[in-house]
Write a protein that holds these residues in place. Structure first.
Motif, short mmCIF file in Angstrom:
data_model
loop_
_atom_site.label_atom_id
_atom_site.label_comp_id
_atom_site.label_asym_id
_atom_site.label_seq_id
_atom_site.Cartn_x
_atom_site.Cartn_y
_atom_site.Cartn_z
N GLY A 39 141.40 -23.04 45.22
CA GLY A 39 142.77 -23.43 45.56
C GLY A 39 143.82 -22.41 45.21
N SER A 40 143.43 -21.17 44.94
CA SER A 40 144.43 -20.15 44.60
C SER A 40 143.96 -18.80 45.13
CB SER A 40 144.66 -20.09 43.09
OG SER A 40 143.56 -19.50 42.46
N ASP A 41 144.83 -17.82 44.98
CA ASP A 41 144.47 -16.46 45.35
C ASP A 41 144.03 -15.64 44.14
OD1 ASP A 41 145.03 -16.82 48.00
OD2 ASP A 41 147.13 -16.22 47.81
N TYR A 42 143.73 -16.31 43.03
CA TYR A 42 143.33 -15.62 41.81
C TYR A 42 141.81 -15.55 41.69
CZ TYR A 42 148.16 -16.10 40.41
OH TYR A 42 149.51 -16.03 40.37
N TYR A 43 141.40 -14.49 41.02
CA TYR A 43 139.97 -14.25 40.80
C TYR A 43 139.72 -14.09 39.30
CZ TYR A 43 139.52 -13.26 45.77
OH TYR A 43 139.52 -13.35 47.13
N ILE A 44 138.53 -14.50 38.89
CA ILE A 44 138.06 -14.23 37.52
C ILE A 44 137.08 -13.08 37.64
CG2 ILE A 44 136.74 -15.10 35.57
CD1 ILE A 44 137.81 -17.84 36.17
N TYR A 45 137.34 -12.05 36.89
CA TYR A 45 136.52 -10.85 36.92
C TYR A 45 135.94 -10.65 35.53
CZ TYR A 45 135.33 -5.94 37.72
OH TYR A 45 134.66 -4.75 37.84
N LEU A 46 134.59 -10.56 35.43
CA LEU A 46 133.94 -10.47 34.14
C LEU A 46 132.98 -9.29 34.14
CD1 LEU A 46 133.31 -11.82 31.37
CD2 LEU A 46 131.59 -13.17 32.57
N ASN A 47 133.10 -8.44 33.12
CA ASN A 47 132.19 -7.31 32.91
C ASN A 47 131.40 -7.56 31.63
OD1 ASN A 47 132.59 -5.56 35.06
ND2 ASN A 47 134.40 -4.65 34.11
N ILE A 48 130.08 -7.55 31.73
CA ILE A 48 129.23 -7.73 30.55
C ILE A 48 128.33 -6.50 30.45
CG2 ILE A 48 127.46 -9.16 29.46
CD1 ILE A 48 128.40 -11.45 31.28
N PRO A 49 128.36 -5.80 29.32
CA PRO A 49 127.47 -4.65 29.17
C PRO A 49 126.00 -5.11 29.29
CG PRO A 49 129.10 -4.68 27.41
CD PRO A 49 129.22 -5.97 28.15
N THR A 50 125.21 -4.37 30.06
CA THR A 50 123.81 -4.78 30.28
C THR A 50 123.01 -4.75 28.99
OG1 THR A 50 123.27 -2.52 30.94
CG2 THR A 50 123.73 -4.11 32.70
N LYS A 51 123.38 -3.87 28.04
CA LYS A 51 122.68 -3.86 26.75
C LYS A 51 122.84 -5.21 26.05
CE LYS A 51 122.60 0.98 25.48
NZ LYS A 51 122.99 1.96 24.49
N VAL A 52 124.01 -5.78 26.12
CA VAL A 52 124.26 -7.09 25.50
C VAL A 52 123.56 -8.18 26.31
CG1 VAL A 52 126.06 -8.78 24.95
CG2 VAL A 52 126.47 -6.36 24.54
N LEU A 53 123.67 -8.08 27.63
CA LEU A 53 123.09 -9.10 28.51
C LEU A 53 121.58 -9.18 28.37
CD1 LEU A 53 123.76 -11.13 30.79
CD2 LEU A 53 123.38 -9.26 32.40
N PHE A 54 120.92 -8.05 28.28
CA PHE A 54 119.47 -8.03 28.26
C PHE A 54 118.88 -7.82 26.86
CE2 PHE A 54 120.33 -6.45 32.67
CZ PHE A 54 119.95 -7.62 33.30
N ALA A 55 119.71 -7.85 25.83
CA ALA A 55 119.22 -7.63 24.47
C ALA A 55 118.19 -8.69 24.08
CB ALA A 55 120.38 -7.62 23.48
N THR A 56 118.47 -9.94 24.40
CA THR A 56 117.55 -11.02 24.05
C THR A 56 116.22 -10.87 24.78
OG1 THR A 56 119.43 -12.48 23.66
CG2 THR A 56 117.29 -13.52 23.94
N SER A 57 116.28 -10.54 26.06
CA SER A 57 115.03 -10.39 26.81
C SER A 57 114.24 -9.19 26.31
CB SER A 57 115.30 -10.28 28.32
OG SER A 57 116.03 -9.12 28.60
N ALA A 58 114.92 -8.13 25.91
CA ALA A 58 114.21 -6.97 25.35
C ALA A 58 113.55 -7.33 24.03
CB ALA A 58 115.18 -5.81 25.16
N THR A 59 114.24 -8.12 23.22
CA THR A 59 113.67 -8.56 21.95
C THR A 59 112.46 -9.45 22.20
OG1 THR A 59 115.85 -8.48 20.91
CG2 THR A 59 114.17 -9.78 19.79
N ILE A 60 112.56 -10.36 23.13
CA ILE A 60 111.45 -11.24 23.47
C ILE A 60 110.27 -10.42 23.99
CG2 ILE A 60 110.69 -13.05 25.06
CD1 ILE A 60 113.51 -14.27 24.79
N ARG A 61 110.54 -9.44 24.85
CA ARG A 61 109.49 -8.57 25.37
C ARG A 61 108.79 -7.83 24.24
NH1 ARG A 61 111.99 -4.02 27.80
NH2 ARG A 61 111.75 -3.19 25.73
N ASN A 62 109.57 -7.29 23.30
CA ASN A 62 108.98 -6.55 22.18
C ASN A 62 108.14 -7.46 21.29
OD1 ASN A 62 110.18 -4.23 23.11
ND2 ASN A 62 111.92 -4.35 21.72
#
Length: 161
Positions: A39-62
């Motif tokens: 209902g608006s012309d506004y956008y939510i823009y989110l940047n997440i560093p991939t190191k932070v995003l995939f840190a848990t999956s890398a830990t689980i993999r290890n």
């Protein structure tokens, strides 16, 4: 200005149906998500560093890799000891057969402990050796009877002459 340019670029992609992508900003890889506020012309823009995003999956993999190596080593060790425990009595049984064959000693017996196949095999070996002793004893007794009969016949033949 660069972020605004990227936002406008993401807005263009959002209009084309794309709302997420991987971007590199200042040498760091980010996962970017853009969503329009209803209902608006506004956008939510989110940047997440991939190191932070995939840190848990890398830990689980290890952790999974480490556990896999530990479990593999454990299985190999357990298999080795179970195999040794099974093979050792069989080798003793084989040695008893060989010793009996080489020496002609039918009094050799093996320890027949256990309610498993090796124990059954050991009991069968002992029974076999006992039967062999009985057969040899019967043959010896028969030979003695034959020898005695032969001596009697020999004596009677000499008496007839």
């Amino acid at each position: 200005m660069r972020k605004l340019h990227r936002c406008l670029h993401c807005r263009k992609n959002l209009d084309e149906g794309e709302n997420s992508r991987f971007n590199i900003l200042n040498g760091v890889e980010y996962f970017s998500v853009v969503n329009r506020i209803a209902g608006s012309d506004y956008y939510i823009y989110l940047n997440i560093p991939t190191k932070v995003l995939f840190a848990t999956s890398a830990t689980i993999r290890n952790i999974a890799l480490i556990l896999g190596v530990i479990i593999s080593i454990s299985v190999i060790c357990v298999s080795y000891f179970i195999g040794r425990r099974t093979v050792r009595p069989i080798n003793k049984l084989i040695d008893s057969f060989i010793s009996s064959k080489e020496t002609g000693d039918l009094s050799i017996r093996v320890n027949a402990n256990g309610n498993n196949e090796v124990g059954d095999l050991s009991r069968c070996f002992n029974d076999f050796m006992e039967e062999q002793c009985i057969i040899i004893s019967k043959i010896t007794d028969g030979a003695a009877v034959m020898s005695e009969s032969s001596d009697i016949l020999d004596t009677k033949i000499r008496d007839i002459k």
